[in-house]
Scaffold this motif. Structure first.
Motif, mmCIF file in Angstrom:
data_model
loop_
_atom_site.group_PDB
_atom_site.id
_atom_site.type_symbol
_atom_site.label_atom_id
_atom_site.label_comp_id
_atom_site.label_asym_id
_atom_site.label_seq_id
_atom_site.Cartn_x
_atom_site.Cartn_y
_atom_site.Cartn_z
ATOM 1 N N UNK A 61 0.850 -1.177 0.000
ATOM 2 C CA UNK A 61 0.000 0.000 0.000
ATOM 3 C C UNK A 61 0.888 1.230 0.000
ATOM 4 N N UNK A 62 0.293 2.358 -0.262
ATOM 5 C CA UNK A 62 1.021 3.624 -0.171
ATOM 6 C C UNK A 62 0.655 4.304 1.134
ATOM 7 N N UNK A 63 1.678 4.760 1.867
ATOM 8 C CA UNK A 63 1.421 5.443 3.127
ATOM 9 C C UNK A 63 1.028 6.894 2.861
ATOM 10 N N UNK A 64 0.802 7.658 3.922
ATOM 11 C CA UNK A 64 0.329 9.040 3.779
ATOM 12 C C UNK A 64 1.322 9.938 3.061
ATOM 13 N N UNK A 65 2.611 9.524 3.026
ATOM 14 C CA UNK A 65 3.626 10.297 2.324
ATOM 15 C C UNK A 65 3.841 9.829 0.888
ATOM 16 N N UNK A 66 3.009 8.873 0.442
ATOM 17 C CA UNK A 66 3.130 8.361 -0.915
ATOM 18 C C UNK A 66 4.195 7.291 -1.085
ATOM 19 N N UNK A 67 4.790 6.841 0.025
ATOM 20 C CA UNK A 67 5.815 5.798 -0.025
ATOM 21 C C UNK A 67 5.153 4.419 -0.079
ATOM 22 N N UNK A 68 5.673 3.540 -0.906
ATOM 23 C CA UNK A 68 5.139 2.184 -1.014
ATOM 24 C C UNK A 68 5.618 1.374 0.196
ATOM 25 N N UNK A 69 4.682 0.732 0.878
ATOM 26 C CA UNK A 69 4.961 -0.105 2.041
ATOM 27 C C UNK A 69 4.613 -1.551 1.701
ATOM 28 N N UNK A 70 5.341 -2.486 2.288
ATOM 29 C CA UNK A 70 5.125 -3.907 2.044
ATOM 30 C C UNK A 70 4.998 -4.644 3.369
ATOM 31 N N UNK A 71 4.189 -5.694 3.387
ATOM 32 C CA UNK A 71 4.031 -6.508 4.582
ATOM 33 C C UNK A 71 3.840 -7.960 4.167
ATOM 34 N N UNK A 72 4.539 -8.846 4.869
ATOM 35 C CA UNK A 72 4.350 -10.276 4.699
ATOM 36 C C UNK A 72 3.624 -10.793 5.929
ATOM 37 N N UNK A 73 2.580 -11.584 5.720
ATOM 38 C CA UNK A 73 1.777 -12.114 6.810
ATOM 39 C C UNK A 73 1.589 -13.613 6.608
ATOM 40 N N UNK A 74 1.267 -14.304 7.694
ATOM 41 C CA UNK A 74 0.904 -15.711 7.634
ATOM 42 C C UNK A 74 -0.600 -15.796 7.860
ATOM 43 N N UNK A 75 -1.324 -16.297 6.863
ATOM 44 C CA UNK A 75 -2.763 -16.504 6.990
ATOM 45 C C UNK A 75 -2.967 -17.900 7.583
ATOM 46 N N UNK A 76 -3.640 -17.959 8.720
ATOM 47 C CA UNK A 76 -3.814 -19.214 9.455
ATOM 48 C C UNK A 76 -4.863 -20.093 8.785
#
Length: 113
Positions: A87-102
């Motif tokens: 997603x893009x944060x409030x400053x327009x920077x692209x953010x990434x997240x890795x999650x484990x879906x149970x």
């Protein structure tokens, strides 16, 4: 063999109480962090401990179970799959997240009922 693709097994302790959200239409999701610990001996023979944090996501019935029975410190074993989102944060920077879906969860605390 398809069962082995994108499969994650973790055993650890919750670092926080599950955060649960309910959506219109009845969908439920829970987010929480799991700490796994690895103990090993370094090159000098000294015992070392390393903690790794994992972001977990539970949907539906799994989320409801997490909300009702889990709390910070609870010991659980999970089977799930890795997912990535961005997603893009409030400053327009692209953010990434890795999650484990149970997919499945086993509560290991004796008083988790």
């Amino acid at each position: 063999m398809n069962v082995l693709r994108n499969s994650v097994r973790l055993l650890g302790n919750l670092g926080e109480d599950p955060k649960v959200r309910r959506f219109d239409g009845g969908k439920v999701v829970a987010h929480f962090n799991l700490a796994t610990n690895e103990i090993y001996r370094d090159s000098h023979g000294e015992k070392q401990s390393e903690t790794t944090w994992h972001r977990l996501v539970a949907w539906g019935k799994q989320a409801e179970i997490a909300e009702k029975h889990l709390k910070k410190g609870s010991e659980i074993s999970i089977l799930g799959k890795l997912t990535n989102r961005s997603w893009e944060d409030k400053d327009g920077e692209k953010q990434y997240m890795t999650e484990v879906v149970i997919n499945s969860m086993l509560m290991l605390d004796k008083n988790s009922n």
